[in-house]
Design a protein around this motif. Structure first.
Motif, mmCIF file in Angstrom:
data_model
loop_
_atom_site.group_PDB
_atom_site.id
_atom_site.type_symbol
_atom_site.label_atom_id
_atom_site.label_comp_id
_atom_site.label_asym_id
_atom_site.label_seq_id
_atom_site.Cartn_x
_atom_site.Cartn_y
_atom_site.Cartn_z
ATOM 1 N N LEU A 1 36.530 70.259 -13.638
ATOM 2 C CA LEU A 1 36.317 71.668 -13.889
ATOM 3 C C LEU A 1 34.965 71.913 -14.515
ATOM 4 C CD1 LEU A 1 39.682 72.835 -15.551
ATOM 5 C CD2 LEU A 1 38.663 74.038 -13.904
ATOM 6 N N THR B 1 31.658 73.829 -12.804
ATOM 7 C CA THR B 1 31.147 74.868 -13.715
ATOM 8 C C THR B 1 29.616 74.552 -13.672
ATOM 9 O OG1 THR B 1 32.884 75.013 -15.215
ATOM 10 C CG2 THR B 1 30.881 75.904 -15.778
ATOM 11 N N VAL C 1 28.453 75.578 -10.181
ATOM 12 C CA VAL C 1 28.277 77.039 -10.003
ATOM 13 C C VAL C 1 26.959 77.522 -10.400
ATOM 14 C CG1 VAL C 1 29.346 79.191 -10.541
ATOM 15 C CG2 VAL C 1 30.646 77.282 -9.317
ATOM 16 N N ALA C 2 26.614 77.014 -11.758
ATOM 17 C CA ALA C 2 25.604 77.656 -12.525
ATOM 18 C C ALA C 2 24.334 77.346 -11.892
ATOM 19 C CB ALA C 2 25.653 76.963 -14.001
ATOM 20 N N LEU D 1 26.531 82.465 -1.980
ATOM 21 C CA LEU D 1 27.752 83.463 -2.460
ATOM 22 C C LEU D 1 29.120 82.819 -1.938
ATOM 23 C CD1 LEU D 1 27.332 86.946 -3.060
ATOM 24 C CD2 LEU D 1 29.225 86.527 -1.201
ATOM 25 N N THR E 1 29.884 79.708 -4.252
ATOM 26 C CA THR E 1 30.083 80.111 -5.463
ATOM 27 C C THR E 1 31.568 80.829 -5.832
ATOM 28 O OG1 THR E 1 27.821 80.814 -6.026
ATOM 29 C CG2 THR E 1 29.399 81.628 -7.664
ATOM 30 N N ILE E 2 31.903 81.622 -4.960
ATOM 31 C CA ILE E 2 33.227 82.275 -4.902
ATOM 32 C C ILE E 2 34.474 81.308 -4.733
ATOM 33 C CG2 ILE E 2 34.892 83.984 -3.871
ATOM 34 C CD1 ILE E 2 32.396 85.702 -3.545
ATOM 35 N N SER F 1 34.783 79.179 -7.794
ATOM 36 C CA SER F 1 35.463 79.752 -8.911
ATOM 37 C C SER F 1 36.779 79.723 -8.672
ATOM 38 C CB SER F 1 34.509 81.010 -9.058
ATOM 39 O OG SER F 1 33.378 80.922 -9.436
ATOM 40 N N VAL F 2 37.240 80.258 -7.526
ATOM 41 C CA VAL F 2 38.776 80.040 -7.403
ATOM 42 C C VAL F 2 39.485 78.977 -7.517
ATOM 43 C CG1 VAL F 2 40.433 80.710 -5.494
ATOM 44 C CG2 VAL F 2 38.603 82.046 -5.932
ATOM 45 N N LYS G 1 38.665 76.425 -9.450
ATOM 46 C CA LYS G 1 38.662 76.235 -10.938
ATOM 47 C C LYS G 1 39.791 77.131 -11.613
ATOM 48 C CE LYS G 1 34.802 76.774 -13.165
ATOM 49 N NZ LYS G 1 33.515 77.745 -13.377
ATOM 50 N N PHE G 2 40.002 78.372 -11.085
ATOM 51 C CA PHE G 2 41.041 79.150 -11.401
ATOM 52 C C PHE G 2 42.277 78.399 -10.958
ATOM 53 C CE2 PHE G 2 43.925 82.397 -10.204
ATOM 54 C CZ PHE G 2 43.994 83.512 -11.372
#
Lengths: 191, 80
Positions: free
Chosen positions: B12, B16, B19-20, B32, B35-36, B39-40, B42-43
Motif C-alpha cells: 500500500l 501510494t 501514484v504520487a 491516468l 493512477t486509477i 488506486s483501485v 489499494k482500495f
C-alpha cells in the motif's frame, strides 16, 4: 462440514449492520465523486488549474498516515484474537494517534487554503473539495471516538470484550481509509 | 496472518508513493489509467486484507469488487 461464521452472508467481519452502513457510505461518497468526475470532464482545463492549487505532498503524507493507522487497527484485531490484550490496546492507541495526525495535517492544509482565499465559493472544484474532504474529516473524527471507546472497553473487560464490537468499530475505521483512497487520486491527481 | 498484513501495508505504501510520483508525468492516458488502476488496487487491498473480507461470504467480496470496478471504469470513461 463446519463453516466459519464469517462465511455466512449474515456474518461478515463485524456483523451485517456495519457492512450495510459501510456500503451506504461508499455509495454516497461514490455518487459525489462521480458527480465531480462528470463536471470535471466538462471543463478539464479549469478543474486542472484548481487541482494544481492543492498540496499534493501533504496529501501523499496524509494518505500514508491514514494507511498506517489502518495497519495498526488491523493488527490490534489480530492480537485481540490471540488474546494479547495489552498489545491490542497499545495498537489501538497508536491508531488514535495516527488518526489525530491525519486530522492535524488536513487542518493545516485547510488553513493554507483558507489563507489563500480558496474557500467554498472560489470555484466548483473547491466546493467539491471542501464538501468531500470535510465530510471525510468528520468521519475520521467519529472513527477516532469509536476507537477510543473500543480501547476503553478492551482495557475494562479484557478477554471478555466482544470481538464483533471490535471488528465492527475497526471496520468503520477502515471505511475512512477506503473513502480516502478514492478521494486522494480524484482530487489531487486525476484532473 | 500478521505477515500478510505487513506485506499488504508495504505494498500500500509503495503504491501510494508510485501514484504520487507518476502524476508528474500526467497528461497521457496511460498515466491516468495507471493512477486509477493502482488506486483501485489499494482500495481492494484494504478491503480484503485489513477488513478481512477475504474471509467473508462471496456476496460481500463481489459487492466490493463491483464497487471498485464501477468507480474505476466510470473515471476512465469520463477522464480518459
Amino acid at each position: 462440514m463446519s463453516t466459519s461464521p464469517t462465511k455466512s452472508i449474515a456474518y461478515p467481519p463485524g456483523g451485517v449492520l456495519i457492512w450495510i452502513i459501510i456500503y451506504l457510505e461508499l455509495i454516497t461518497f461514490g455518487m459525489a465523486m462521480l458527480g465531480l468526475a462528470y463536471y470535471g470532464s466538462q471543463d478539464r482545463e479549469l478543474y486542472h488549474l484548481d487541482s494544481l492549487k492543492l498540496n499534493r505532498v501533504l496529501a501523499t503524507i496524509n494518505t500514508m498516515v491514514l494507511l498506517t493507522s489502518g495497519y495498526f487497527a488491523a493488527r490490534a484485531v489480530h492480537y485481540f484474537k490471540q488474546k494479547d490484550i495489552d498489545r491490542s490496546s497499545k495498537l489501538l492507541l497508536w491508531t488514535i494517534f495516527a488518526g489525530l495526525g491525519f486530522l492535524v495535517l488536513k487542518s493545516i492544509e485547510y488553513y493554507q487554503k483558507l489563507g489563500a482565499g480558496l474557500d467554498m465559493n472560489y470555484s466548483p472544484f473547491f466546493m467539491n473539495y471542501w464538501l468531500l474532504t470535510g465530510f471525510h474529516w468528520i468521519h475520521v473524527l467519529v472513527g477516532i471516538v469509536i476507537v477510543y471507546f473500543l480501547r476503553r472497553n478492551l482495557i475494562k473487560k479484557r478477554e471478555t470484550a466482544s470481538l464483533e464490537d471490535l471488528e465492527a468499530g475497526i471496520s468503520f475505521w477502515h471505511m475512512c481509509d477506503l473513502i480516502w483512497l478514492l478521494l486522494f487520486p480524484l482530487l489531487y491527481l486525476l484532473f | 496472518m500478521l505477515q500478510s498484513l505487513s506485506n499488504s501495508y508495504y505494498v500500500l505504501l509503495i503504491l501510494t508513493l508510485l501514484v504520487a510520483t507518476v502524476f508528474k508525468f500526467q497528461g497521457t492516458v496511460v498515466i491516468l489509467f495507471a493512477t486509477i488502476i493502482m488506486s483501485v488496487l489499494k482500495f481492494y487491498l484494504v478491503g480484503f486484507q485489513f477488513m478481512e473480507l477475504n474471509q467473508a461470504h462471496t456476496f460481500w467480496k463481489v459487492l466490493l469488487i463491483v464497487y471498485g470496478f464501477v468507480i474505476g471504469s466510470i473515471w476512465i470513461i469520463l477522464l480518459g
